[in-house]
Design a protein around this motif. Structure first.
Motif, PDB file in Angstrom:
ATOM      1  N   ASN A 184       0.672  -1.189   0.120  1.00 52.17           N
ATOM      2  CA  ASN A 184      -0.063  -0.058   0.001  1.00 52.17           C
ATOM      3  C   ASN A 184       0.874   1.245  -0.021  1.00 52.17           C
ATOM      4  OD1 ASN A 184      -3.093  -0.310   0.203  1.00 52.17           O
ATOM      5  ND2 ASN A 184      -2.394  -1.724   1.493  1.00 52.17           N
ATOM      6  N   ARG A 185       1.921   1.088   0.630  1.00 50.11           N
ATOM      7  CA  ARG A 185       2.851   2.236   0.668  1.00 50.11           C
ATOM      8  C   ARG A 185       4.475   2.045   0.267  1.00 50.11           C
ATOM      9  NH1 ARG A 185       4.234   5.877   5.754  1.00 50.11           N
ATOM     10  NH2 ARG A 185       5.203   4.071   6.187  1.00 50.11           N
ATOM     11  N   MET A 186       4.932   2.724  -0.544  1.00 52.21           N
ATOM     12  CA  MET A 186       6.486   2.668  -0.615  1.00 52.21           C
ATOM     13  C   MET A 186       7.185   3.897  -0.171  1.00 52.21           C
ATOM     14  SD  MET A 186       6.663   0.676  -4.100  1.00 52.21           S
ATOM     15  CE  MET A 186       8.192  -0.055  -4.073  1.00 52.21           C
ATOM     16  N   GLY A 187       8.483   3.765   0.097  1.00 49.48           N
ATOM     17  CA  GLY A 187       9.096   5.054   0.435  1.00 49.48           C
ATOM     18  C   GLY A 187      10.860   4.749   0.425  1.00 49.48           C
ATOM     19  N   TRP A 188      11.489   5.809   0.800  1.00 53.12           N
ATOM     20  CA  TRP A 188      12.760   5.796   0.828  1.00 53.12           C
ATOM     21  C   TRP A 188      13.329   6.195   2.178  1.00 53.12           C
ATOM     22  CZ3 TRP A 188      15.749   3.972  -3.238  1.00 53.12           C
ATOM     23  CH2 TRP A 188      15.337   3.662  -4.302  1.00 53.12           C
ATOM     24  N   TYR A 189      14.099   5.493   2.878  1.00 49.87           N
ATOM     25  CA  TYR A 189      14.806   5.797   3.940  1.00 49.87           C
ATOM     26  C   TYR A 189      16.447   5.920   3.705  1.00 49.87           C
ATOM     27  CZ  TYR A 189      10.488   4.411   6.333  1.00 49.87           C
ATOM     28  OH  TYR A 189       9.375   4.333   6.647  1.00 49.87           O
ATOM     29  N   ARG A 221      -0.325   3.784  -2.601  1.00 50.15           N
ATOM     30  CA  ARG A 221      -0.780   3.456  -4.076  1.00 50.15           C
ATOM     31  C   ARG A 221      -1.420   4.206  -4.754  1.00 50.15           C
ATOM     32  NH1 ARG A 221      -2.280  -1.934  -5.326  1.00 50.15           N
ATOM     33  NH2 ARG A 221      -2.010  -2.554  -3.200  1.00 50.15           N
ATOM     34  N   ASP A 222      -1.971   5.477  -4.196  1.00 51.61           N
ATOM     35  CA  ASP A 222      -2.877   6.335  -4.824  1.00 51.61           C
ATOM     36  C   ASP A 222      -2.145   7.539  -5.100  1.00 51.61           C
ATOM     37  OD1 ASP A 222      -5.505   5.622  -2.539  1.00 51.61           O
ATOM     38  OD2 ASP A 222      -5.220   4.930  -4.505  1.00 51.61           O
ATOM     39  N   GLY A 223      -0.777   7.334  -4.835  1.00 53.20           N
ATOM     40  CA  GLY A 223       0.114   8.731  -5.444  1.00 53.20           C
ATOM     41  C   GLY A 223       0.372   9.803  -4.236  1.00 53.20           C
ATOM     42  N   LEU A 224      -0.213   9.544  -3.018  1.00 53.57           N
ATOM     43  CA  LEU A 224      -0.106  10.637  -2.122  1.00 53.57           C
ATOM     44  C   LEU A 224       1.471  10.558  -1.547  1.00 53.57           C
ATOM     45  CD1 LEU A 224      -3.410  10.225   0.112  1.00 53.57           C
ATOM     46  CD2 LEU A 224      -2.804  11.970  -1.823  1.00 53.57           C
ATOM     47  N   THR A 225       2.052  11.585  -1.577  1.00 57.64           N
ATOM     48  CA  THR A 225       3.367  11.648  -0.941  1.00 57.64           C
ATOM     49  C   THR A 225       3.568  12.700  -0.035  1.00 57.64           C
ATOM     50  OG1 THR A 225       3.827  13.791  -2.280  1.00 57.64           O
ATOM     51  CG2 THR A 225       4.303  11.738  -3.549  1.00 57.64           C
ATOM     52  N   ASN A 226       4.680  12.124   0.504  1.00 58.11           N
ATOM     53  CA  ASN A 226       5.267  12.737   2.116  1.00 58.11           C
ATOM     54  C   ASN A 226       6.817  12.895   1.994  1.00 58.11           C
ATOM     55  OD1 ASN A 226       4.728  13.832   4.860  1.00 58.11           O
ATOM     56  ND2 ASN A 226       5.790  12.027   5.299  1.00 58.11           N
ATOM     57  N   SER A 276       8.296   9.148  -6.814  1.00 59.15           N
ATOM     58  CA  SER A 276       7.130   8.929  -7.757  1.00 59.15           C
ATOM     59  C   SER A 276       7.262   7.503  -7.982  1.00 59.15           C
ATOM     60  CB  SER A 276       7.541   9.771  -9.300  1.00 59.15           C
ATOM     61  OG  SER A 276       8.781   9.242  -9.644  1.00 59.15           O
ATOM     62  N   ARG A 277       6.220   6.947  -8.702  1.00 62.49           N
ATOM     63  CA  ARG A 277       6.095   5.557  -8.974  1.00 62.49           C
ATOM     64  C   ARG A 277       5.664   5.317 -10.470  1.00 62.49           C
ATOM     65  NH1 ARG A 277       2.738   3.213  -4.125  1.00 62.49           N
ATOM     66  NH2 ARG A 277       2.880   1.203  -5.311  1.00 62.49           N
ATOM     67  N   ASP A 278       5.867   4.223 -10.937  1.00 63.69           N
ATOM     68  CA  ASP A 278       5.282   3.828 -12.331  1.00 63.69           C
ATOM     69  C   ASP A 278       4.856   2.472 -11.816  1.00 63.69           C
ATOM     70  OD1 ASP A 278       4.957   2.808 -14.770  1.00 63.69           O
ATOM     71  OD2 ASP A 278       6.510   3.775 -15.800  1.00 63.69           O
ATOM     72  N   ASN A 279       3.272   2.315 -11.715  1.00 65.88           N
ATOM     73  CA  ASN A 279       2.868   1.334 -11.349  1.00 65.88           C
ATOM     74  C   ASN A 279       2.783   0.089 -12.321  1.00 65.88           C
ATOM     75  OD1 ASN A 279       2.017   2.022  -8.647  1.00 65.88           O
ATOM     76  ND2 ASN A 279       0.156   3.196  -9.618  1.00 65.88           N
ATOM     77  N   GLY A 283       5.523  -1.127   2.514  1.00 63.92           N
ATOM     78  CA  GLY A 283       4.684  -1.636   3.619  1.00 63.92           C
ATOM     79  C   GLY A 283       3.145  -2.253   3.165  1.00 63.92           C
ATOM     80  N   GLU A 284       2.619  -3.319   3.905  1.00 63.62           N
ATOM     81  CA  GLU A 284       1.312  -3.563   3.346  1.00 63.62           C
ATOM     82  C   GLU A 284       0.133  -2.578   3.940  1.00 63.62           C
ATOM     83  OE1 GLU A 284       0.816  -7.871   4.112  1.00 63.62           O
ATOM     84  OE2 GLU A 284       2.604  -8.684   3.042  1.00 63.62           O
ATOM     85  N   ARG A 285       0.474  -2.076   5.046  1.00 67.07           N
ATOM     86  CA  ARG A 285      -0.284  -1.015   5.521  1.00 67.07           C
ATOM     87  C   ARG A 285       0.437   0.251   5.487  1.00 67.07           C
ATOM     88  NH1 ARG A 285      -0.371  -5.465   8.923  1.00 67.07           N
ATOM     89  NH2 ARG A 285      -2.479  -6.417   9.398  1.00 67.07           N
ATOM     90  N   LEU A 286      -0.452   1.469   5.589  1.00 66.01           N
ATOM     91  CA  LEU A 286       0.364   2.621   5.569  1.00 66.01           C
ATOM     92  C   LEU A 286       1.251   3.165   6.720  1.00 66.01           C
ATOM     93  CD1 LEU A 286      -3.011   4.615   4.440  1.00 66.01           C
ATOM     94  CD2 LEU A 286      -1.181   3.730   3.167  1.00 66.01           C
ATOM     95  N   SER A 287       1.242   2.349   7.581  1.00 69.56           N
ATOM     96  CA  SER A 287       1.827   2.747   8.957  1.00 69.56           C
ATOM     97  C   SER A 287       3.122   1.836   9.027  1.00 69.56           C
ATOM     98  CB  SER A 287       1.028   2.646  10.191  1.00 69.56           C
ATOM     99  OG  SER A 287       0.378   1.429  10.179  1.00 69.56           O
ATOM    100  N   THR A 288       3.257   0.657   8.216  1.00 68.34           N
ATOM    101  CA  THR A 288       4.374  -0.057   8.456  1.00 68.34           C
ATOM    102  C   THR A 288       5.367  -0.271   7.487  1.00 68.34           C
ATOM    103  OG1 THR A 288       2.942  -1.995   7.412  1.00 68.34           O
ATOM    104  CG2 THR A 288       2.769  -1.675   9.849  1.00 68.34           C
TER     105      THR A 288
END
Length: 117
Positions: A32-37, A53-58, A70-73, A98-103
């Motif tokens: 559901n969410r991907m990120g860079w650390y 997954r919907d393209g919301l960024t932080n 960015s992501r290319d699904n 993460g499979e959840r938005l918080s994990t």
């Protein structure tokens, strides 16, 4: 399981740019969410940016206005465009998902980014 493979790290002068890529494979429908650390020597791993997954960024405040996630699904690939790089951006950058938005359930192996001053 999900496999994440980063690429695109390297050595760049301060003020320069790099683009990191993260290719995902496996059960990516679970993500559901991907990120860079990133983790600098002697410091804790810290969040750089995330995208849902919907393209919301932080973004972390330290990279706002300089980095773009960015992501290319269709390609199952996430990117991190890094501009105006600073010496303090030097770190190993990790792709995460993460499979959840918080994990964070999956990590890549990391790619080194070194910015010379």
């Amino acid at each position: 399981q999900v496999r994440l493979v980063e690429s695109g790290g390297g050595l760049v002068q301060a003020g320069g740019s790099l683009r990191l890529s993260c290719a995902a494979s496996g059960r990516i429908f679970r993500i559901n969410r991907m990120g860079w650390y990133r983790q600098a020597p002697g410091k804790q791993r810290e969040l750089v940016a995330t995208i849902t997954r919907d393209g919301l960024t932080n973004y972390d405040d330290s990279v706002k206005g300089r980095f773009t996630i960015s992501r290319d699904n269709a390609k199952n690939t996430m990117y991190l465009q890094m501009n105006s790089l600073r010496f303090e951006d030097t770190a190993v950058y990790y792709c995460a998902a993460g499979e959840r938005l918080s994990t964070v359930d999956y990590w890549g192996q990391g790619t080194q980014v070194t910015v010379s001053s």
